[in-house]
Design an enzyme around this catalytic site. Structure first.
Site, PDB file in Angstrom:
ATOM      1  N   GLY A  88      -4.639  25.258   9.514  1.00 54.39           N
ATOM      2  CA  GLY A  88      -4.848  26.640   9.976  1.00 54.39           C
ATOM      3  C   GLY A  88      -4.789  26.713  11.490  1.00 54.39           C
ATOM      4  O   GLY A  88      -4.197  27.643  12.055  1.00 54.39           O
TER       5      GLY A  88
ATOM      6  N   ARG B 185      -2.146  28.734  13.890  1.00 46.18           N
ATOM      7  CA  ARG B 185      -2.559  29.715  14.902  1.00 46.18           C
ATOM      8  C   ARG B 185      -1.977  29.398  16.268  1.00 46.18           C
ATOM      9  O   ARG B 185      -1.479  30.279  16.959  1.00 46.18           O
ATOM     10  CB  ARG B 185      -4.095  29.738  14.948  1.00 46.18           C
TER      11      ARG B 185
ATOM     12  N   ALA C 115      -1.245  11.782   8.961  1.00 40.70           N
ATOM     13  CA  ALA C 115      -1.230  10.326   8.794  1.00 40.70           C
ATOM     14  C   ALA C 115      -1.495  10.052   7.325  1.00 40.70           C
ATOM     15  O   ALA C 115      -2.631   9.875   6.899  1.00 40.70           O
ATOM     16  CB  ALA C 115      -2.285   9.684   9.683  1.00 40.70           C
TER      17      ALA C 115
ATOM     18  N   TYR D  56      -9.340   8.357  -2.803  1.00 45.51           N
ATOM     19  CA  TYR D  56      -8.481   8.149  -1.637  1.00 45.51           C
ATOM     20  C   TYR D  56      -7.042   8.552  -1.945  1.00 45.51           C
ATOM     21  O   TYR D  56      -6.431   9.342  -1.217  1.00 45.51           O
ATOM     22  CB  TYR D  56      -8.566   6.686  -1.197  1.00 45.51           C
TER      23      TYR D  56
ATOM     24  N   LYS E 286      -5.250  11.901  -0.383  1.00 42.71           N
ATOM     25  CA  LYS E 286      -4.080  11.868   0.487  1.00 42.71           C
ATOM     26  C   LYS E 286      -2.910  12.646  -0.124  1.00 42.71           C
ATOM     27  O   LYS E 286      -2.124  13.273   0.587  1.00 42.71           O
ATOM     28  CB  LYS E 286      -3.668  10.419   0.753  1.00 42.71           C
TER      29      LYS E 286
ATOM     30  N   TYR F 214       1.670  24.773   3.717  1.00 43.39           N
ATOM     31  CA  TYR F 214       1.635  25.484   5.011  1.00 43.39           C
ATOM     32  C   TYR F 214       3.023  25.535   5.645  1.00 43.39           C
ATOM     33  O   TYR F 214       3.388  26.524   6.285  1.00 43.39           O
ATOM     34  CB  TYR F 214       0.643  24.810   5.971  1.00 43.39           C
TER      35      TYR F 214
ATOM     36  N   GLN G  26       4.909  28.273   3.433  1.00 45.23           N
ATOM     37  CA  GLN G  26       4.407  29.647   3.455  1.00 45.23           C
ATOM     38  C   GLN G  26       4.228  30.186   4.862  1.00 45.23           C
ATOM     39  O   GLN G  26       4.371  31.383   5.102  1.00 45.23           O
ATOM     40  CB  GLN G  26       3.053  29.717   2.747  1.00 45.23           C
TER      41      GLN G  26
ATOM     42  N   THR H 181      -1.664  -1.703   7.965  1.00 44.73           N
ATOM     43  CA  THR H 181      -1.441  -1.895   9.400  1.00 44.73           C
ATOM     44  C   THR H 181      -2.590  -2.709   9.994  1.00 44.73           C
ATOM     45  O   THR H 181      -3.744  -2.535   9.604  1.00 44.73           O
ATOM     46  CB  THR H 181      -1.349  -0.516  10.093  1.00 44.73           C
TER      47      THR H 181
HETATM   48  O1  LIG Z   1     -10.852 -10.096   0.914  1.00 43.77           O
HETATM   49  C1  LIG Z   1      -9.874  -9.565   0.351  1.00 43.77           C
HETATM   50  C2  LIG Z   1      -9.427  -8.255   0.645  1.00 43.77           C
HETATM   51  C3  LIG Z   1      -8.336  -7.741  -0.048  1.00 43.77           C
HETATM   52  N1  LIG Z   1      -7.679  -8.512  -0.960  1.00 43.77           N
HETATM   53  C4  LIG Z   1      -6.460  -8.017  -1.641  1.00 43.77           C
HETATM   54  O2  LIG Z   1      -5.459  -7.836  -0.651  1.00 43.77           O
HETATM   55  C5  LIG Z   1      -4.621  -6.731  -0.976  1.00 43.77           C
HETATM   56  C6  LIG Z   1      -4.616  -5.752   0.179  1.00 43.77           C
HETATM   57  O3  LIG Z   1      -5.854  -5.107   0.216  1.00 43.77           O
HETATM   58  P1  LIG Z   1      -6.360  -4.227   1.468  1.00 43.77           P
HETATM   59  O4  LIG Z   1      -7.796  -3.893   1.214  1.00 43.77           O
HETATM   60  O5  LIG Z   1      -6.029  -4.898   2.754  1.00 43.77           O
HETATM   61  O6  LIG Z   1      -5.576  -2.842   1.435  1.00 43.77           O
HETATM   62  P2  LIG Z   1      -4.419  -2.116   0.613  1.00 43.77           P
HETATM   63  O7  LIG Z   1      -3.089  -2.715   0.986  1.00 43.77           O
HETATM   64  O8  LIG Z   1      -4.717  -2.091  -0.850  1.00 43.77           O
HETATM   65  O9  LIG Z   1      -4.511  -0.649   1.239  1.00 43.77           O
HETATM   66  C7  LIG Z   1      -4.488  -0.518   2.655  1.00 43.77           C
HETATM   67  O10 LIG Z   1      -3.185  -0.340   3.149  1.00 43.77           O
HETATM   68  C8  LIG Z   1      -2.582   0.892   2.933  1.00 43.77           C
HETATM   69  C9  LIG Z   1      -3.459   1.947   3.531  1.00 43.77           C
HETATM   70  O11 LIG Z   1      -2.915   3.211   3.358  1.00 43.77           O
HETATM   71  C10 LIG Z   1      -4.818   1.904   2.937  1.00 43.77           C
HETATM   72  O12 LIG Z   1      -5.597   2.869   3.576  1.00 43.77           O
HETATM   73  C11 LIG Z   1      -5.415   0.566   3.132  1.00 43.77           C
HETATM   74  O13 LIG Z   1      -6.650   0.473   2.523  1.00 43.77           O
HETATM   75  C12 LIG Z   1      -5.168  -6.182  -2.284  1.00 43.77           C
HETATM   76  O14 LIG Z   1      -4.452  -6.760  -3.360  1.00 43.77           O
HETATM   77  C13 LIG Z   1      -6.616  -6.665  -2.316  1.00 43.77           C
HETATM   78  O15 LIG Z   1      -7.150  -6.802  -3.605  1.00 43.77           O
HETATM   79  C14 LIG Z   1      -8.107  -9.798  -1.262  1.00 43.77           C
HETATM   80  O16 LIG Z   1      -7.519 -10.499  -2.107  1.00 43.77           O
HETATM   81  N2  LIG Z   1      -9.201 -10.278  -0.591  1.00 43.77           N
END
Ligand SMILES: O=c1ccn([C@@H]2O[C@H](COP(=O)(O)OP(=O)(O)O[C@H]3OC[C@@H](O)[C@H](O)[C@H]3O)[C@@H](O)[C@H]2O)c(=O)[nH]1
Length: 216
Positions: free
Chosen positions: A3, A7, A15, A46, A50, A60, A63, A76
């Site tokens: 919004g 404006r 993101a 989550y 998103k 938005y 429209q 990342t």
């Molecule tokens: O200690 C850990 C942490 C994570 N993992 C595994 O590692 C993989 C990556 O897990 P992460 O928690 O780093 O995150 P994910 O890749 O699932 O999502 C992440 O990256 C994309 C973004 O948009 C998300 O917001 C972010 O959470 C998963 O398979 C998870 O189960 C482990 O095996 N051990």
């Protein structure tokens, strides 16, 4: 925020995330893929949050002519990331630095693609300066299984420590609805933004683990 953007006639950046693809049935994931999300699962808040953010953004745009850009950001990492964020990069680096067990959830065969933060920032700037109003994947297509990634982190941390890490890999129960494979198709970013990642995962990890040493 949408919004407000309407404006003041601001360009709006969402993101967004690779999580909109859920546990994908297509590999690699391009932006035309609609995703595969369990809407009642533990990750759903989550993922669906998103996804509805993207829906509202494009509503938005349609429209109210809000000028939108949508980045789907893959996992990342980089220096000064929160060492307690619970994600795999910070967990594994800290565990290796502290000689603690490396916690793999499941059997370690799940894959992820990790991008260095400088590449992401370059991609976001390129997106905001472009005419690309469609969603764009920003991620590094280099794909690792979590077991491969654990071995790489241990190796890199060993290069930085006086004594080799004594960390061992420990397998814990898999996380419910954890996506098994994830890798961005970045054709659109290459074509429309002239962007692709420049920092290798290995190089980025060296920078990151140097910074996390203070917390070990
Ligand atoms: O200690 C850990 C942490 C994570 N993992 C595994 O590692 C993989 C990556 O897990 P992460 O928690 O780093 O995150 P994910 O890749 O699932 O999502 C992440 O990256 C994309 C973004 O948009 C998300 O917001 C972010 O959470 C998963 O398979 C998870 O189960 C482990 O095996 N051990």
């Amino acid at each position: 925020m949408l919004g407000l953007a309407k404006r003041v006639k601001a360009r709006f950046l969402l993101a967004s995330t690779s999580e909109v693809y859920g546990s994908p049935e297509e590999h690699p994931q391009n932006e035309e893929y609609w995703g595969h999300v369990n809407c009642v699962g533990p990750r759903a808040c989550y993922d669906e949050g998103k996804r509805v953010a993207e829906t509202l953004t494009y509503s938005y745009a349609r429209q109210d002519n809000v000028d939108v850009r949508v980045a789907r950001i893959f996992n990342t990492f980089g220096p000064r990331m929160n060492c307690n964020d619970g994600r795999v990069v910070s967990n594994f680096i800290l565990q290796a630095l502290r000689d603690e067990d490396i916690t793999i959830y499941g059997n370690g065969s799940a894959t992820r693609s990790f991008q260095y933060v400088h590449d992401l920032v370059d991609g976001l700037i390129a997106l905001m300066g472009s005419d690309c109003t469609e969603p764009v994947n920003l991620g590094n297509p280099q794909e690792f299984s979590i077991k491969e990634f654990a071995d790489m982190v241990i190796g890199l941390v060993n290069e930085q420590k006086d004594q080799p890490s004594t960390s061992k890999v420990m397998y814990l129960p898999a996380v419910t609805d954890d996506p098994q494979r994830r890798k961005p198709d970045i054709s659109r970013a290459k074509e429309r933004l002239r962007w692709e990642p420049r920092v290798s995962v290995r190089g980025g990890l060296q920078e990151t683990s140097g910074g996390l040493r203070d917390y070990s």
